[in-house]
Write a protein that holds these residues in place. Structure first.
Motif, short mmCIF file in Angstrom:
data_model
loop_
_atom_site.label_atom_id
_atom_site.label_comp_id
_atom_site.label_asym_id
_atom_site.label_seq_id
_atom_site.Cartn_x
_atom_site.Cartn_y
_atom_site.Cartn_z
N ASN A 48 0.85 -1.19 0.00
CA ASN A 48 0.00 0.00 0.00
C ASN A 48 0.88 1.24 0.00
O ASN A 48 2.07 1.17 0.34
N ARG A 49 0.31 2.36 -0.38
CA ARG A 49 1.10 3.58 -0.55
C ARG A 49 1.86 3.95 0.74
O ARG A 49 3.05 4.20 0.72
N ARG A 50 1.13 3.97 1.85
CA ARG A 50 1.73 4.42 3.11
C ARG A 50 2.98 3.61 3.46
O ARG A 50 4.03 4.18 3.76
N PHE A 51 2.89 2.27 3.38
CA PHE A 51 4.01 1.44 3.80
C PHE A 51 5.20 1.57 2.85
O PHE A 51 6.33 1.70 3.29
N VAL A 52 4.92 1.58 1.56
CA VAL A 52 6.00 1.67 0.57
C VAL A 52 6.73 3.01 0.71
O VAL A 52 7.97 3.08 0.75
N VAL A 53 5.95 4.10 0.86
CA VAL A 53 6.56 5.42 1.02
C VAL A 53 7.37 5.47 2.32
O VAL A 53 8.50 5.97 2.35
N SER A 54 6.84 4.90 3.39
CA SER A 54 7.53 4.91 4.67
C SER A 54 8.87 4.19 4.60
O SER A 54 9.89 4.69 5.08
N VAL A 55 8.87 3.01 3.99
CA VAL A 55 10.11 2.25 3.88
C VAL A 55 11.13 3.01 3.02
O VAL A 55 12.31 3.08 3.34
N ALA A 56 10.64 3.64 1.93
CA ALA A 56 11.54 4.42 1.06
C ALA A 56 12.15 5.59 1.83
O ALA A 56 13.36 5.83 1.74
N ILE A 57 11.32 6.29 2.63
CA ILE A 57 11.85 7.42 3.41
C ILE A 57 12.87 6.92 4.43
O ILE A 57 13.95 7.49 4.59
N PHE A 58 12.53 5.82 5.10
CA PHE A 58 13.45 5.25 6.09
C PHE A 58 14.80 4.95 5.45
O PHE A 58 15.85 5.36 5.95
N ALA A 59 14.78 4.24 4.31
CA ALA A 59 16.02 3.85 3.64
C ALA A 59 16.82 5.07 3.19
O ALA A 59 18.03 5.16 3.41
N ALA A 60 16.13 6.05 2.61
CA ALA A 60 16.83 7.24 2.11
C ALA A 60 17.46 8.01 3.26
O ALA A 60 18.63 8.40 3.19
N VAL A 61 16.71 8.22 4.34
CA VAL A 61 17.25 8.98 5.48
C VAL A 61 18.41 8.24 6.12
O VAL A 61 19.44 8.84 6.47
N PHE A 62 18.27 6.91 6.24
CA PHE A 62 19.35 6.13 6.82
C PHE A 62 20.63 6.30 6.02
O PHE A 62 21.70 6.59 6.56
N ILE A 63 20.53 6.17 4.69
CA ILE A 63 21.71 6.26 3.84
C ILE A 63 22.31 7.68 3.88
O ILE A 63 23.51 7.85 4.06
N VAL B 83 13.25 18.03 7.38
CA VAL B 83 12.49 18.95 6.52
C VAL B 83 12.15 18.26 5.20
O VAL B 83 11.01 18.30 4.72
N ALA B 84 13.14 17.57 4.61
CA ALA B 84 12.92 16.88 3.33
C ALA B 84 11.84 15.81 3.47
O ALA B 84 10.93 15.71 2.63
N SER B 85 11.91 15.01 4.57
CA SER B 85 10.91 13.95 4.75
C SER B 85 9.51 14.52 4.94
O SER B 85 8.53 13.96 4.43
N GLY B 86 9.42 15.63 5.66
CA GLY B 86 8.13 16.28 5.86
C GLY B 86 7.55 16.74 4.53
O GLY B 86 6.37 16.55 4.25
N LEU B 87 8.41 17.31 3.68
CA LEU B 87 7.96 17.77 2.36
C LEU B 87 7.50 16.60 1.50
O LEU B 87 6.46 16.66 0.85
N VAL B 88 8.29 15.51 1.53
CA VAL B 88 7.92 14.31 0.77
C VAL B 88 6.55 13.83 1.22
O VAL B 88 5.67 13.55 0.40
N GLY B 89 6.34 13.77 2.55
CA GLY B 89 5.05 13.34 3.07
C GLY B 89 3.92 14.23 2.59
O GLY B 89 2.89 13.75 2.12
N LEU B 90 4.15 15.54 2.68
CA LEU B 90 3.12 16.50 2.28
C LEU B 90 2.75 16.32 0.80
O LEU B 90 1.57 16.31 0.45
N ILE B 91 3.78 16.14 -0.04
CA ILE B 91 3.52 16.03 -1.48
C ILE B 91 2.88 14.67 -1.82
O ILE B 91 1.81 14.61 -2.42
N VAL B 92 3.53 13.58 -1.35
CA VAL B 92 3.06 12.24 -1.73
C VAL B 92 1.64 11.99 -1.24
O VAL B 92 0.81 11.45 -1.98
N TYR B 93 1.34 12.38 0.00
CA TYR B 93 0.01 12.07 0.54
C TYR B 93 -1.06 13.07 0.07
O TYR B 93 -2.23 12.88 0.35
N SER B 94 -0.63 14.13 -0.62
CA SER B 94 -1.61 15.08 -1.14
C SER B 94 -2.05 14.73 -2.56
O SER B 94 -3.06 15.23 -3.05
N ILE B 95 -1.22 13.87 -3.21
CA ILE B 95 -1.55 13.53 -4.61
C ILE B 95 -2.82 12.67 -4.67
O ILE B 95 -2.92 11.71 -3.93
#
Lengths: 184, 191
Positions: free
Chosen positions: B150-165, B179-191
């Motif tokens: 589902n969108r939420r889980f896939v996006v969450s795992v992607a954010i986790f991996a990106a921030v970790f790296i 700040v970047a993760s907050g923006l990603v959340g705002l954009i992805v969940y608004s689409i």
């Protein structure tokens, strides 16, 4: 002799301009207290850092207490502590009030949905960084692994883990001292 | 009485955390989320995001934030909640500060005591495990969503991996990543 207002002001700047907690503050503290004000020698500063880490609690506040006390006794310590925590408290309080009034706002909720997994990653990274600085090897890796499993899977309070680790360290010290004296 | 509970809880958190910052997270989570239910897991994650992107020590930040939300959540008025946040912030530093002020000279002399050093080495090792446990406990349905395609889980795992790296490999600042993760959340969940 350092003036109270100077102590307050130095720690106010340190507290206001460091983001990310205690360890992020250390370089700024060194620049302000050792290089700029010349209140402490580099050696004394290093001693204070080691001692602050050995004490329980918030690292930056421990540093402020020690340095303030060293400069002007109890009142110096109070000036340093208040300076150090004033702006952080004001900032967080303002944000807590703001978030509570915006509870249920869909945009804020979306931002936080993005933030939450990021926070888990930001907590996971220091685990690996600390494992390097604390010299974790195959021989002692069981200590952090056991601590993590006890707290995560069995729900043991972190308090017991810290107390058990302290006892283990103490026993290790007592036993190895004993070994040294019995060896010819 | 919530004020007494807050004071006592943060007194105890301040007295039993070694190593500053992140080492406090596990004990605070245990007390504030598991024992007292002052915050939910999601609120606790939000609090960590906020404290990592605002100035000040994480221990003070978490005490201030929890104090406010715990008292406000119990139905008290605004001024009482502000009082609660100040109370929790003072409680978390009270015991270490008292210890340092009374033991300052003694500590300077005994700092290199080998037994003391050995105790610290083992405690530091255990603290690494405690921080790992805090991260593992936070990685749940509240923060990542229900596992699956589902969108939420896939996006969450992607954010986790990106921030970790970006944090581990490229040492990017936590503020930037938050700040970047907050923006990603705002954009992805608004689409």
């Amino acid at each position: 002799m350092a003036r109270y207002c100077d102590i307050f002001w130095s720690f106010f700047k340190i507290g206001t301009f460091t983001v990310g907690g205690g360890y992020a503050m250390l370089p700024l503290m060194q620049r302000e207290l050792v290089d700029r004000r010349r209140w402490l020698s580099p050696e004394y500063f290093a001693d204070c850092v080691a001692l602050s880490q050995a004490m329980p609690g918030v690292l930056a506040v421990n540093m402020a207490t020690m340095v303030g006390y060293h400069l002007r006794g109890i009142r110096g310590a109070a000036a340093a502590i208040v300076g150090n925590i004033l702006m952080p408290i004001v900032f967080i309080l303002a944000l807590a009030i703001l978030f509570r009034t915006m509870q249920g706002n869909t945009y804020v909720e979306r931002i936080f949905l993005g933030l939450r997994p990021a926070v888990v990653a930001l907590i996971a990274v220091p685990v690996f960084n600390m494992a390097r600085t604390a010299h974790v090897r195959w021989s002692n890796a069981w200590i952090p692994l056991l601590a993590a499993l006890l707290v995560w899977l069995l729900g043991v309070s972190p308090l017991w883990v810290v107390l058990a680790a302290a006892t283990l360290g103490w026993l290790h010290g007592v036993l190895s001292k004993h070994n040294k004296t019995t060896k010819p | 009485m919530i004020f007494l509970q807050l004071f006592y809880t943060f007194l105890y958190i301040g007295a039993f955390t070694f190593g500053g910052g992140y080492s406090m997270v596990a004990l605070i989570q245990d007390e504030v989320v598991r024992n007292h239910h002052w915050l939910t897991d999601a609120q606790f994650a939000d609090l960590l995001a906020v404290s990592q992107s605002t100035p000040g020590p994480i221990g003070i930040n978490t005490a201030t934030y929890t104090g406010y939300l715990a008292v406000a959540g119990a139905g008290y008025p605004q001024w009482a909640a502000v009082l609660g946040s100040l109370l929790a912030s003072l409680a978390v530093i009270a015991i270490p500060v008292a210890l340092i002020l009374t033991l300052c000279r003694l500590l300077q002399v005994h700092r290199n005591n080998p037994t003391f050093q050995r105790i610290l080495i083992v405690v530091k090792l255990a603290v690494i495990g405690l921080i790992a446990a805090a991260a593992l406990r936070l990685a749940n349905v509240d923060t990542f969503g229900l596992p699956g395609l589902n969108r939420r889980f896939v996006v969450s795992v992607a954010i986790f991996a990106a921030v970790f790296i970006f944090s581990w490999r490229y040492k990017k600042s936590p503020i930037l990543l938050i700040v970047a993760s907050g923006l990603v959340g705002l954009i992805v969940y608004s689409i």
